[in-house]
Motif scaffolding. Structure first.
Motif, short mmCIF file in Angstrom:
data_model
loop_
_atom_site.label_atom_id
_atom_site.label_comp_id
_atom_site.label_asym_id
_atom_site.label_seq_id
_atom_site.Cartn_x
_atom_site.Cartn_y
_atom_site.Cartn_z
N UNK A 165 0.84 -1.20 0.00
CA UNK A 165 0.00 0.00 0.00
C UNK A 165 0.88 1.25 0.00
N UNK A 166 1.87 1.25 0.89
CA UNK A 166 2.76 2.41 0.97
C UNK A 166 3.51 2.58 -0.36
N UNK B 202 -14.23 0.73 -9.93
CA UNK B 202 -13.61 0.62 -8.60
C UNK B 202 -14.57 -0.15 -7.71
N UNK B 203 -14.41 -1.47 -7.71
CA UNK B 203 -15.37 -2.33 -7.02
C UNK B 203 -15.44 -2.02 -5.52
N UNK C 26 -9.40 7.73 -4.63
CA UNK C 26 -10.03 6.41 -4.80
C UNK C 26 -9.30 5.58 -5.84
N UNK C 27 -8.65 6.26 -6.80
CA UNK C 27 -7.89 5.53 -7.83
C UNK C 27 -6.72 4.80 -7.19
N UNK C 28 -6.17 5.38 -6.14
CA UNK C 28 -5.01 4.79 -5.47
C UNK C 28 -5.44 3.72 -4.47
N UNK C 29 -6.49 4.03 -3.72
CA UNK C 29 -6.88 3.13 -2.63
C UNK C 29 -7.86 2.03 -3.04
N UNK C 30 -8.44 2.16 -4.23
CA UNK C 30 -9.50 1.23 -4.66
C UNK C 30 -9.17 -0.23 -4.45
N UNK C 31 -7.97 -0.63 -4.87
CA UNK C 31 -7.57 -2.03 -4.78
C UNK C 31 -7.53 -2.50 -3.32
N UNK D 60 -10.96 -2.81 -1.80
CA UNK D 60 -11.63 -4.04 -2.25
C UNK D 60 -11.14 -5.24 -1.45
N UNK D 61 -9.83 -5.29 -1.22
CA UNK D 61 -9.26 -6.40 -0.45
C UNK D 61 -9.77 -6.45 0.98
N UNK D 62 -10.02 -5.28 1.55
CA UNK D 62 -10.41 -5.20 2.96
C UNK D 62 -11.89 -4.85 3.12
N UNK D 63 -12.65 -5.03 2.05
CA UNK D 63 -14.03 -4.54 2.06
C UNK D 63 -14.86 -5.15 3.19
N UNK D 64 -14.63 -6.42 3.48
CA UNK D 64 -15.39 -7.08 4.55
C UNK D 64 -15.22 -6.35 5.88
N UNK D 65 -13.98 -6.04 6.21
CA UNK D 65 -13.72 -5.36 7.49
C UNK D 65 -14.26 -3.93 7.47
N UNK D 66 -14.10 -3.26 6.33
CA UNK D 66 -14.61 -1.88 6.23
C UNK D 66 -16.13 -1.87 6.36
N UNK D 67 -16.78 -2.79 5.67
CA UNK D 67 -18.26 -2.81 5.71
C UNK D 67 -18.78 -3.19 7.09
N UNK D 68 -18.02 -4.04 7.81
CA UNK D 68 -18.44 -4.40 9.17
C UNK D 68 -18.45 -3.15 10.05
#
Ligand SMILES: [Fe+2]
Ligand SMILES: [Fe+2]
Length: 279
Positions: A9-10, A101-102, A148-153, A156-164
């Protein structure tokens, strides 16, 4: 998030997206009182695809021009070069913002449509509040979600935790910060910094989800925040979802009452419908 993902990410944040070449050449012209038709023509000469899109849009019912426009020079004469520059800026970032950007629930072209909606809302807000010098606001509004263009990926990988966390009542941008250590607004500020845009614009992008953190002159960031809420509201309406609320603090600083906000949303909706028909 494990160490490897964080390191990636960094690393990714260090390689920020490049500003589209035409937009990079045009941006200084927006705030240059000496800019003229000839310089706009020079910039567009290197981008025939964009010029074709521009002439197509200029000839659409959206502008309702009396004569058929066949050249950039004619388009400048009929629209005025400021209006034309904004149009060209809007078209020139469409490629950059095209990818789906899913993680953010944005289909192909979704980020661009949202960015256009927010820039239109910002424009209507400026007119409604009778504030001069709308070019900085327009650019900040158009680019506000570029992070969002940078963080999108990663989202998406952490969407479960973010949505929780969102299900527990956190806003999406706060949940992003909790899970990823940074959110798209902060990253967007970094992108604008890397593009050497003025600090006022960088700040407006960085604070577009937290106008409460603004100190000093908050006009640009407040307008981008409220315009983002208006854009989000129109999208929510279309999906039958709950609309996002604009910050009461930002609305108060702007002196915008509920009736004014309603009027801005109505005008934005109308303008976007016409624009969508044209493209
Ligand atoms: Fe945002
Ligand atoms: Fe947004």
């Amino acid at each position: 998030m494990d160490e490897k993902t964080l390191a990636a990410l960094v690393g990714r944040i260090r390689s920020l997206p490049a500003m589209p070449a035409t937009a990079a050449r045009l941006l200084p012209l927006l705030s240059d009182p000496a800019a003229d038709t000839r310089r706009i023509e020079e910039v567009l000469r290197y981008d025939p695809g964009l010029t074709a899109d521009l002439l197509k849009l200029t000839n659409s019912a959206y502008f309702g021009l009396p004569a058929r426009v066949g050249s950039v020079r004619q388009a400048v004469l009929l629209l005025g070069w400021k209006r034309l520059l904004r149009l060209v800026m809007t078209l020139s970032v469409s490629g950059l913002m095209r990818e789906p950007l899913a993680g953010y629930d944005l289909p192909r072209g979704g980020l661009w449509r949202h960015s256009v909606a927010v820039s239109v809302a910002a424009d209507r807000l400026i007119a409604h509040l009778d504030i001069p010098g709308g070019d900085a606001v327009f650019t900040a509004a158009l680019l506000h979600d570029v992070g969002k263009l940078v963080l999108g990926r990663f989202v998406r990988e952490e969407l479960g935790r973010i949505e929780a966390l969102v299900a527990k009542g956190l806003s999406f941008d706060v949940a992003e910060t909790v899970v990823l250590g940074v959110n798209h607004a902060a990253v967007g500020g970094k992108v604008l910094e890397a593009w050497s845009l003025p600090p006022e614009l960088v700040r407006a992008v960085r604070l577009h989800h937290e106008p409460e953190s603004c100190e000093g002159s908050c006009l640009v960031s407040d307008i981008v925040h409220v315009a983002n809420a208006v854009g989000g509201r129109l999208e929510a309406e279309a999906r039958g979802a709950a609309p996002p609320e604009a910050s009461a603090e930002a609305l108060e600083r702007l002196g915008l009452d509920p009736a004014g906000l309603e009027e801005v949303a109505r005008q934005t909706r109308g303008e976007l419908e016409r624009f969508a028909e044209a493209i």
